[in-house]
Scaffold this motif. Structure first.
Motif, PDB file in Angstrom:
ATOM      1  N   ALA A   1      -2.123  -8.281  -2.538  1.00  0.00           N
ATOM      2  CA  ALA A   1      -1.278  -9.341  -1.984  1.00  0.00           C
ATOM      3  C   ALA A   1      -0.484  -8.722  -0.847  1.00  0.00           C
ATOM      4  CB  ALA A   1      -0.352  -9.912  -3.051  1.00  0.00           C
ATOM      5  N   ALA A   2      -0.109  -9.521   0.136  1.00  0.00           N
ATOM      6  CA  ALA A   2       0.553  -9.000   1.326  1.00  0.00           C
ATOM      7  C   ALA A   2       1.985  -9.495   1.437  1.00  0.00           C
ATOM      8  CB  ALA A   2      -0.223  -9.384   2.583  1.00  0.00           C
TER       9      ALA A   2
ATOM     10  N   PHE B   1       0.925  -7.892  -9.420  1.00  0.00           N
ATOM     11  CA  PHE B   1       0.767  -7.002  -8.268  1.00  0.00           C
ATOM     12  C   PHE B   1       1.888  -5.966  -8.291  1.00  0.00           C
ATOM     13  CE2 PHE B   1      -1.211 -11.023  -7.122  1.00  0.00           C
ATOM     14  CZ  PHE B   1      -2.448 -10.605  -6.646  1.00  0.00           C
ATOM     15  N   ASN B   2       1.752  -5.015  -9.205  1.00  0.00           N
ATOM     16  CA  ASN B   2       2.849  -4.086  -9.481  1.00  0.00           C
ATOM     17  C   ASN B   2       2.627  -2.684  -8.945  1.00  0.00           C
ATOM     18  OD1 ASN B   2       0.776  -3.610 -11.253  1.00  0.00           O
ATOM     19  ND2 ASN B   2       2.080  -3.257 -13.032  1.00  0.00           N
TER      20      ASN B   2
ATOM     21  N   GLU C   1       9.172 -14.979  -4.494  1.00  0.00           N
ATOM     22  CA  GLU C   1       8.508 -14.575  -5.726  1.00  0.00           C
ATOM     23  C   GLU C   1       8.410 -13.058  -5.781  1.00  0.00           C
ATOM     24  OE1 GLU C   1       4.356 -15.871  -7.887  1.00  0.00           O
ATOM     25  OE2 GLU C   1       4.318 -15.448  -5.726  1.00  0.00           O
ATOM     26  N   ASP C   2       8.679 -12.498  -6.933  1.00  0.00           N
ATOM     27  CA  ASP C   2       8.492 -11.067  -7.149  1.00  0.00           C
ATOM     28  C   ASP C   2       7.042 -10.842  -7.577  1.00  0.00           C
ATOM     29  OD1 ASP C   2       8.539  -8.402  -7.792  1.00  0.00           O
ATOM     30  OD2 ASP C   2      10.204  -8.539  -9.221  1.00  0.00           O
ATOM     31  N   LEU C   3       6.250 -10.259  -6.702  1.00  0.00           N
ATOM     32  CA  LEU C   3       4.821 -10.086  -6.978  1.00  0.00           C
ATOM     33  C   LEU C   3       4.564  -9.206  -8.199  1.00  0.00           C
ATOM     34  CD1 LEU C   3       3.504  -9.704  -3.324  1.00  0.00           C
ATOM     35  CD2 LEU C   3       3.099 -11.631  -4.867  1.00  0.00           C
ATOM     36  N   VAL C   4       5.515  -8.353  -8.547  1.00  0.00           N
ATOM     37  CA  VAL C   4       5.360  -7.513  -9.746  1.00  0.00           C
ATOM     38  C   VAL C   4       5.192  -8.385 -10.984  1.00  0.00           C
ATOM     39  CG1 VAL C   4       6.583  -5.915 -11.274  1.00  0.00           C
ATOM     40  CG2 VAL C   4       6.572  -5.513  -8.805  1.00  0.00           C
TER      41      VAL C   4
ATOM     42  N   PHE D   1       1.078  -4.014   1.466  1.00  0.00           N
ATOM     43  CA  PHE D   1       0.232  -4.622   0.436  1.00  0.00           C
ATOM     44  C   PHE D   1       0.697  -4.160  -0.933  1.00  0.00           C
ATOM     45  CE2 PHE D   1      -2.547  -5.001   4.110  1.00  0.00           C
ATOM     46  CZ  PHE D   1      -3.128  -6.241   3.929  1.00  0.00           C
ATOM     47  N   CYS D   2       0.617  -5.063  -1.893  1.00  0.00           N
ATOM     48  CA  CYS D   2       0.866  -4.751  -3.304  1.00  0.00           C
ATOM     49  C   CYS D   2      -0.448  -4.955  -4.053  1.00  0.00           C
ATOM     50  CB  CYS D   2       1.946  -5.661  -3.882  1.00  0.00           C
ATOM     51  SG  CYS D   2       3.518  -5.587  -2.991  1.00  0.00           S
ATOM     52  N   PHE D   3      -0.663  -4.158  -5.089  1.00  0.00           N
ATOM     53  CA  PHE D   3      -1.967  -4.140  -5.759  1.00  0.00           C
ATOM     54  C   PHE D   3      -1.844  -4.366  -7.260  1.00  0.00           C
ATOM     55  CE2 PHE D   3      -2.215  -1.564  -1.963  1.00  0.00           C
ATOM     56  CZ  PHE D   3      -3.419  -1.940  -1.393  1.00  0.00           C
ATOM     57  N   SER D   4      -2.936  -4.868  -7.826  1.00  0.00           N
ATOM     58  CA  SER D   4      -3.058  -4.934  -9.279  1.00  0.00           C
ATOM     59  C   SER D   4      -3.254  -3.512  -9.810  1.00  0.00           C
ATOM     60  CB  SER D   4      -4.244  -5.815  -9.666  1.00  0.00           C
ATOM     61  OG  SER D   4      -5.443  -5.317  -9.080  1.00  0.00           O
TER      62      SER D   4
END
Length: 361
Positions: free
Chosen positions: A256-257, A140-141, A133-136, A246-249
């Motif tokens: 998200a990790a 979580f971009n 899954e692409d978290l963006v 980590f990716c963030f809102s």
């Protein structure tokens, strides 16, 4: 641009076909290289799709190189010069672990410890393909190089929830509230993930230990490792919980990790120490760091009560909190052997290491 022709030299056509088949895409409209994997072991890229329910996916294509031995070293490059056969074997193991993580665990994670969903994986000899899954695309971009207070708390919240979900009591300890379920969890972890998580684990870093010139820390290395691995409360540790993973809102309040090559059994303080090592300026007031630890333990308690209600959270906190300095000393042992002039070796980390050594006497 016909990317399936223009990128054929860098992305195998069979990989492109697999991406389309597994996502239902009619066309891959663009390939965006995110990064080459450490020491040239493949690449991580984003595939933009047309005709699929997914706008894009993340693809991790692992291509393990053939090592040419030259005594105890190899010709494979390494940014710090640690290009040994042992390093190569550790890397192979790490990719196998990540494969099993996405195969068996990733899709079990709760919304409070968000990770990429795994859509497809396959292994063919030395090649491994993960379609994630692409978290963006799910909010979580943001990827940060410097963390504000909100982002640090979001990471600690993620860690607290993650550790609480996968917490168990070490079956080697005969506690009244230890259960058969805990033993089964522990035994399963040993089969497919790192028996002891984190990329700096002592047993996987003999070269760095040999290079360590701090005699007190070197002499205490095994004692430090034992203190962390013998605590009656064990969990899954991410193993590389630095800010970059980590990716963030947009508002930094949700994290998200990613990157689970070193996930395995351990004390949660290992992840907390590694995270803080990646976000601290090392000029913070002690009260600020204490507050961040309070934030982490609050989330850990909430998650544990939800996922593992049979575990006494008071005992958990009382057991883990003193291990914060021990976890730092464990990481310091690695850093001082690996890169003795690293900025993470400073008065704060040296003081924590001295505190840990005093605790272990």
């Amino acid at each position: 641009m016909n990317i399936e022709t223009d990128f054929n030299s860098s992305v195998n056509s069979s990989v492109l076909n697999t991406i389309k088949q597994q996502t239902g895409a009619t066309t891959i409209t663009q390939i965006e290289l995110i990064q080459s994997l450490w020491s040239g072991y493949g690449e991580l890229f984003r595939a933009h799709l047309s005709g699929s329910e997914y706008d894009s996916v993340i693809v991790k294509h692992i291509k393990l190189p053939i090592m040419e031995s030259q005594g105890s070293t190899t010709t494979q490059s390494h940014p710090k010069g640690w290009n040994t056969a042992l390093s190569h074997q550790r890397k192979i193991k790490s990719y196998q672990v990540e494969f099993h993580w996405y195969q068996d665990y990733a899709n079990q994670c709760s919304p409070d410890n968000r990770v990429p969903k795994c859509f497809y994986l396959e292994q063919d000899g030395d090649d491994c393909l993960l379609i994630l899954e692409d978290l963006v695309t799910v909010g979580f971009n943001k990827v940060l190089t410097q963390a504000d207070d909100i982002a640090i708390r979001a990471c600690l919240k993620w860690l607290g929830n993650f550790h609480g979900q996968f917490l168990f009591q070490n079956p080697d300890f005969q506690h009244l509230d230890s259960t058969k379920q805990d033993k089964e969890v522990s035994n399963h972890l040993h089969l497919k993930l790192w028996q002891k998580g984190t990329y700096w684990h002592l047993d996987t870093r003999p070269d760095e230990l040999a290079a360590l010139t701090d005699p007190k820390l070197k002499a205490a290395a095994r004692h430090i490792d034992t203190a962390l691995s013998s605590t009656p409360f064990q969990t899954l540790v991410h193993g590389d919980a630095k800010l970059a993973n980590f990716c963030f809102s947009n508002d930094h309040q949700q994290a998200a990790a990613v990157d689970f090559q070193y996930v395995g059994q351990g004390c949660g303080m290992k992840d907390v120490a590694l995270l803080l090592s990646s976000v601290l300026k090392f000029s913070e007031n002690e009260s600020q760091i204490t507050q961040w630890l309070d934030d982490y333990f609050r989330e850990l308690v909430i998650s544990t009560k939800h996922h593992q209600p049979h575990i006494c959270t008071d005992k958990l906190v009382q057991t883990w909190r003193p291990l914060y300095s021990i976890a730092w000393a464990d990481f310091q042992r690695f850093v001082k052997g690996w890169s003795p002039n690293h900025f993470k070796i400073n008065p704060y980390t040296e003081a924590l290491t001295a505190k840990a050594l005093a605790q272990l006497k």
